[in-house]
Design a protein around this motif. Sequence first.
Motif, mmCIF file in Angstrom:
data_model
loop_
_atom_site.group_PDB
_atom_site.id
_atom_site.type_symbol
_atom_site.label_atom_id
_atom_site.label_comp_id
_atom_site.label_asym_id
_atom_site.label_seq_id
_atom_site.Cartn_x
_atom_site.Cartn_y
_atom_site.Cartn_z
ATOM 1 N N ARG A 38 0.822 -1.216 0.000
ATOM 2 C CA ARG A 38 0.000 0.000 0.000
ATOM 3 C C ARG A 38 0.854 1.262 0.000
ATOM 4 O O ARG A 38 0.337 2.360 0.034
ATOM 5 C CB ARG A 38 -0.910 0.031 1.227
ATOM 6 C CG ARG A 38 -1.967 -1.046 1.248
ATOM 7 C CD ARG A 38 -3.009 -0.745 0.178
ATOM 8 N NE ARG A 38 -3.973 -1.789 0.044
ATOM 9 C CZ ARG A 38 -5.191 -1.779 0.545
ATOM 10 N NH1 ARG A 38 -5.603 -0.755 1.240
ATOM 11 N NH2 ARG A 38 -5.992 -2.790 0.346
ATOM 12 N N GLY A 39 2.175 1.093 0.022
ATOM 13 C CA GLY A 39 3.069 2.245 0.010
ATOM 14 C C GLY A 39 3.256 2.893 1.368
ATOM 15 O O GLY A 39 3.729 4.023 1.452
ATOM 16 N N LEU A 40 2.916 2.173 2.436
ATOM 17 C CA LEU A 40 3.013 2.723 3.779
ATOM 18 C C LEU A 40 4.303 2.345 4.501
ATOM 19 O O LEU A 40 4.515 2.738 5.641
ATOM 20 C CB LEU A 40 1.807 2.253 4.608
ATOM 21 C CG LEU A 40 0.453 2.712 4.064
ATOM 22 C CD1 LEU A 40 -0.681 2.023 4.794
ATOM 23 C CD2 LEU A 40 0.339 4.230 4.167
ATOM 24 N N MET A 41 5.162 1.579 3.819
ATOM 25 C CA MET A 41 6.400 1.108 4.421
ATOM 26 C C MET A 41 7.442 0.967 3.317
ATOM 27 O O MET A 41 7.100 0.560 2.208
ATOM 28 C CB MET A 41 6.134 -0.256 5.083
ATOM 29 C CG MET A 41 7.342 -0.940 5.650
ATOM 30 S SD MET A 41 6.954 -2.612 6.234
ATOM 31 C CE MET A 41 5.885 -2.264 7.601
ATOM 32 N N ASN A 42 8.703 1.258 3.633
ATOM 33 C CA ASN A 42 9.750 1.079 2.621
ATOM 34 C C ASN A 42 10.285 -0.359 2.642
ATOM 35 O O ASN A 42 10.012 -1.135 3.561
ATOM 36 C CB ASN A 42 10.870 2.111 2.782
ATOM 37 C CG ASN A 42 11.651 1.972 4.069
ATOM 38 O OD1 ASN A 42 11.795 0.891 4.630
ATOM 39 N ND2 ASN A 42 12.186 3.095 4.543
ATOM 40 N N ALA A 43 11.060 -0.708 1.629
ATOM 41 C CA ALA A 43 11.560 -2.077 1.470
ATOM 42 C C ALA A 43 12.508 -2.483 2.596
ATOM 43 O O ALA A 43 12.490 -3.641 3.032
ATOM 44 C CB ALA A 43 12.253 -2.226 0.117
ATOM 45 N N GLU A 44 13.330 -1.564 3.083
ATOM 46 C CA GLU A 44 14.270 -1.886 4.149
ATOM 47 C C GLU A 44 13.537 -2.246 5.444
ATOM 48 O O GLU A 44 13.941 -3.160 6.168
ATOM 49 C CB GLU A 44 15.240 -0.719 4.399
ATOM 50 C CG GLU A 44 16.162 -0.434 3.234
ATOM 51 C CD GLU A 44 15.548 0.501 2.187
ATOM 52 O OE1 GLU A 44 14.380 0.948 2.356
ATOM 53 O OE2 GLU A 44 16.228 0.772 1.193
ATOM 54 N N THR A 45 12.461 -1.538 5.722
ATOM 55 C CA THR A 45 11.658 -1.820 6.904
ATOM 56 C C THR A 45 10.955 -3.166 6.757
ATOM 57 O O THR A 45 10.924 -3.969 7.691
ATOM 58 C CB THR A 45 10.646 -0.689 7.135
ATOM 59 O OG1 THR A 45 11.374 0.543 7.294
ATOM 60 C CG2 THR A 45 9.791 -0.924 8.354
ATOM 61 N N LEU A 46 10.418 -3.430 5.581
ATOM 62 C CA LEU A 46 9.781 -4.722 5.323
ATOM 63 C C LEU A 46 10.771 -5.862 5.529
ATOM 64 O O LEU A 46 10.423 -6.904 6.095
ATOM 65 C CB LEU A 46 9.220 -4.766 3.897
ATOM 66 C CG LEU A 46 8.593 -6.083 3.472
ATOM 67 C CD1 LEU A 46 7.378 -6.425 4.326
ATOM 68 C CD2 LEU A 46 8.230 -6.032 1.994
ATOM 69 N N GLU A 47 12.006 -5.673 5.105
ATOM 70 C CA GLU A 47 13.030 -6.703 5.266
ATOM 71 C C GLU A 47 13.247 -7.037 6.741
ATOM 72 O O GLU A 47 13.454 -8.204 7.104
ATOM 73 C CB GLU A 47 14.339 -6.270 4.607
ATOM 74 C CG GLU A 47 15.502 -7.216 4.802
ATOM 75 C CD GLU A 47 15.321 -8.598 4.186
ATOM 76 O OE1 GLU A 47 16.191 -9.452 4.432
ATOM 77 O OE2 GLU A 47 14.326 -8.844 3.470
#
Length: 79
Positions: A38-47
């Motif tokens: 949804r664009g509420l989190m960046n990829a580094e945080t998701l990792e």
Amino acid sequence: MADDDSELAENWALVRMPLGEAWSGRARYAAAMFLYKRGLMNAETLEVYRLCSRLDHQDPLAIIRDRGCGKYWLEKMGV
């Protein structure tokens, strides 16, 4: 629209699950993936959530803070 709002609210609740509950790491990661899409989190945080997904007691927010990869996310989470 109401279904979309309830799904979003459900995922916000899941990403905030208390540490240590059985399967909570996986639930937090699934919710994080939803929020990422949804664009509420960046990829580094998701990792970070991915890395913590099998560790129900690990606090992803502490790792995010240590890595400095999600200041916006930490603000959204109120930490």
